[in-house]
Design an enzyme around this catalytic site. Structure first.
Site, PDB file in Angstrom:
ATOM      1  N   ASN A 112       1.130 -18.188  -1.621  1.00  0.00           N
ATOM      2  CA  ASN A 112       1.973 -17.084  -1.161  1.00  0.00           C
ATOM      3  C   ASN A 112       1.377 -16.306   0.005  1.00  0.00           C
ATOM      4  OD1 ASN A 112       0.015 -15.640  -2.505  1.00  0.00           O
ATOM      5  ND2 ASN A 112       1.369 -14.904  -4.133  1.00  0.00           N
ATOM      6  N   LYS A 128      -4.553 -16.032   3.043  1.00  0.00           N
ATOM      7  CA  LYS A 128      -4.981 -17.171   2.236  1.00  0.00           C
ATOM      8  C   LYS A 128      -4.975 -18.486   3.030  1.00  0.00           C
ATOM      9  CE  LYS A 128      -3.432 -15.186  -2.168  1.00  0.00           C
ATOM     10  NZ  LYS A 128      -2.575 -15.441  -3.346  1.00  0.00           N
ATOM     11  N   THR A 136       4.688 -11.177  -5.620  1.00  0.00           N
ATOM     12  CA  THR A 136       3.948 -12.436  -5.716  1.00  0.00           C
ATOM     13  C   THR A 136       4.847 -13.649  -5.532  1.00  0.00           C
ATOM     14  OG1 THR A 136       2.393 -11.373  -7.222  1.00  0.00           O
ATOM     15  CG2 THR A 136       2.402 -13.771  -7.210  1.00  0.00           C
ATOM     16  N   ARG A 168       5.591 -12.448   2.434  1.00  0.00           N
ATOM     17  CA  ARG A 168       5.784 -13.574   1.515  1.00  0.00           C
ATOM     18  C   ARG A 168       7.153 -14.224   1.679  1.00  0.00           C
ATOM     19  NH1 ARG A 168       2.420 -10.680  -3.276  1.00  0.00           N
ATOM     20  NH2 ARG A 168       0.401 -11.633  -2.805  1.00  0.00           N
ATOM     21  N   ARG A 199       1.216  -3.531  -0.046  1.00  0.00           N
ATOM     22  CA  ARG A 199       1.932  -4.279  -1.086  1.00  0.00           C
ATOM     23  C   ARG A 199       3.421  -4.390  -0.757  1.00  0.00           C
ATOM     24  NH1 ARG A 199      -1.008  -6.047  -4.893  1.00  0.00           N
ATOM     25  NH2 ARG A 199       0.646  -6.270  -6.430  1.00  0.00           N
ATOM     26  N   PHE A 245      -2.715 -19.813 -14.786  1.00  0.00           N
ATOM     27  CA  PHE A 245      -2.706 -20.118 -13.352  1.00  0.00           C
ATOM     28  C   PHE A 245      -4.098 -20.084 -12.710  1.00  0.00           C
ATOM     29  CE2 PHE A 245      -1.944 -15.556 -13.874  1.00  0.00           C
ATOM     30  CZ  PHE A 245      -2.910 -15.012 -13.033  1.00  0.00           C
ATOM     31  N   HIS A 300      -3.046 -11.790  -0.138  1.00  0.00           N
ATOM     32  CA  HIS A 300      -3.462 -11.033  -1.323  1.00  0.00           C
ATOM     33  C   HIS A 300      -3.688  -9.610  -0.864  1.00  0.00           C
ATOM     34  CE1 HIS A 300      -5.962  -9.705  -4.754  1.00  0.00           C
ATOM     35  NE2 HIS A 300      -6.678  -9.091  -3.810  1.00  0.00           N
TER      36      HIS A 300
END
Length: 141
Positions: free
Chosen positions: A113, A10, A92, A103, A86, A58, A116
């Site tokens: 964070n 991100k 998250t 993260r 994951r 959000f 994705h």
């Protein structure tokens, strides 16, 4: 089982020059990058990608964060790639992420964070095809 998943680095992580560290962590944990490119999402593209979250509290913040700068979109391949990615990312909320997860190490907040990842085979297929054509994805096997 060999499978593919989709990953985004991100804008918050791209801005802080964390692309290399994040990709290294993925590769060190057995995932191979089989497609990758940097893109700058428009608001419409971000809304289309995250359409399932439209109407949630959000959503506007998510769109703002995802259009704040370039992102790196990737297709990863490996044994149980979806679950493995994951696990490497962590939950998250970075406050709840285990030590060593992406993260925990790199996220600024729950909204910023850093990464994705697809949560199911169906999501992976949809998300991969949102950004990549078949000729852009190469098998690592």
């Amino acid at each position: 089982m060999l499978e593919r998943t989709f990953s985004i680095i991100k804008p918050d992580a791209v801005k802080r020059n964390l692309i290399g560290q994040i990709v290294s962590k993925l590769e060190q944990n057995g995932l191979k990058v089989i497609a990758s490119k940097m893109v700058f999402l428009t608001v419409q593209e971000a809304k289309g990608f995250y359409a399932e979250h439209d109407g949630k509290p959000f959503f506007d913040t998510l769109i703002k964060n995802m259009t704040a700068g370039p992102i790196v979109v990737q297709v990863l391949e490996g044994d149980d790639a979806i679950a493995k990615n994951r696990e490497i990312m962590g939950p998250t909320d970075p406050e709840n992420a285990p030590a060593g997860s992406i993260r925990k190490e790199y996220a600024i907040s729950m909204q910023q964070n850093s990464v994705h990842g697809s949560d199911s085979p169906e999501s992976a297929q949809r998300e991969i095809s949102y950004f990549f054509s078949e000729i852009e994805v190469f098998s690592a096997s």
